[in-house]
Scaffold this active site. Structure first.
Site, PDB file in Angstrom:
ATOM      1  N   HIS A  62       8.999  87.622  21.615  1.00 51.02           N
ATOM      2  CA  HIS A  62       9.662  87.839  22.898  1.00 51.02           C
ATOM      3  C   HIS A  62       9.725  86.532  23.670  1.00 51.02           C
ATOM      4  CE1 HIS A  62      11.143  89.811  26.444  1.00 51.02           C
ATOM      5  NE2 HIS A  62      10.160  89.301  27.171  1.00 51.02           N
ATOM      6  N   SER A  63      10.916  86.223  24.208  1.00 50.35           N
ATOM      7  CA  SER A  63      11.140  85.038  25.027  1.00 50.35           C
ATOM      8  C   SER A  63      10.795  83.781  24.225  1.00 50.35           C
ATOM      9  CB  SER A  63      10.324  85.159  26.321  1.00 50.35           C
ATOM     10  OG  SER A  63      10.731  84.213  27.282  1.00 50.35           O
ATOM     11  N   LEU A  64       9.897  82.943  24.721  1.00 52.15           N
ATOM     12  CA  LEU A  64       9.474  81.774  23.943  1.00 52.15           C
ATOM     13  C   LEU A  64       9.032  82.200  22.553  1.00 52.15           C
ATOM     14  CD1 LEU A  64       8.513  78.806  23.531  1.00 52.15           C
ATOM     15  CD2 LEU A  64       6.360  79.484  24.633  1.00 52.15           C
ATOM     16  N   SER A  82      13.591  88.868  20.778  1.00 51.53           N
ATOM     17  CA  SER A  82      13.686  89.642  22.023  1.00 51.53           C
ATOM     18  C   SER A  82      13.706  88.725  23.240  1.00 51.53           C
ATOM     19  CB  SER A  82      12.480  90.590  22.116  1.00 51.53           C
ATOM     20  OG  SER A  82      12.372  91.160  23.402  1.00 51.53           O
TER      21      SER A  82
END
Length: 269
Positions: free
Chosen positions: A112-114, A139
């Site tokens: 998720h994200s990074l 994500s």
């Protein structure tokens, strides 16, 4: 509490932590509900400022199907005395070394994200060694080839960084009143933001031979439809995308849907 409902930093001091000597792999990998006999493995990569404990509820829920492993980056929780790594390359080099030993069965990466960018970079390193994950879930993150050069949150003051965290709605509000905790967390958050914001896709990386599925929130300011769709260019295999109501941490409100998609993916491996 449903999986992923815990705010990203809300369990910083409450997750299960071992106090016994740990190996290099155990520094990077957390198993909250070990399933060494599981047919599938799920490797989870936290977001900027996040830690392995964010995925504790996921492990609890999906351990009937997966041996769930969560990455623990340096500089947080039981690794808080270690220097933070503030580049995606450094994080990916360290993580890939330990994750390489986990690709002994069909393995799904979820970031998720990074964490999505990091999962992609780890997948690139492993594929170069003939060790490919079965599927990558990306994500809350735009494609690696779509940087936003104007991003510089990591260069701001502590107050500006805290304002960004509030805006993202990913941290439990009551934590902002705990100044001691915030002082402990901010170095890791700043380092992760620097890693995310200074990342540039290596020109030498070709598309992965790994299916990619993206998940995002319609109201997430961190991504646009065009930036997400660019993930198609990073795979020679199947590409799928899913959108949910909500912002950057849409997955906190759609935990069961997200985990259902992960479980369904295992059925196709």
């Amino acid at each position: 509490m449903t999986a992923l409902a815990t705010r990203p930093n809300s369990s910083i001091t409450s997750s299960p932590i071992t106090s016994s000597p740990i190996t290099a792999r155990e520094k990077w990998i957390r198993r909250f509900h070990p399933r060494p006999d599981a047919a599938y493995r799920l490797v989870c990569f936290p977001h900027a400022g996040g830690s392995a404990s964010y995925y504790f509820p996921v492990s609890r829920t999906l351990s009937s199907t997966f041996d769930v492993c969560a990455l623990q980056y340096p500089g947080r929780q039981d690794r808080r005395m270690e220097p933070c790594l503030d580049s995606v390359a450094a994080l990916a080099d360290g993580a890939a070394q330990e994750v390489s030993g986990l690709i002994d069965r069909p393995t799904i990466f979820f970031g998720h994200s990074l964490g999505a960018t990091l999962a992609y970079e780890v997948a690139q390193r492993l594929c170069a060694r003939g060790l490919a994950p079965a599927l990558l879930f990306a994500s809350g993150r735009r494609a690696p080839s779509t940087p936003r050069p104007s991003e510089n949150v990591h260069l701001g003051s502590d107050a500006q960084l805290l304002d960004t965290l509030r805006t993202m709605s990913g941290t439990a509000p009551e934590l902002f009143s705990d100044e001691e905790l915030m002082r402990t967390v901010l170095p890791a958050v700043r380092g992760d933001y620097k890693a995310a914001e200074t990342y540039r896709h290596p020109a030498t990386w070709g598309p992965l031979p790994v299916p990619i599925t993206t998940m995002n929130g319609f109201e997430d300011p961190e991504v646009t439809g065009e930036e997400v769709d660019a993930w198609r260019r990073h795979t020679t295999a199947e590409y799928r995308t899913h959108w949910f109501d909500g912002g950057h941490f849409y997955l906190n409100d759609h935990a069961m849907d997200v985990m259902a998609l992960i479980r369904e993916a295992a059925d196709t491996l």
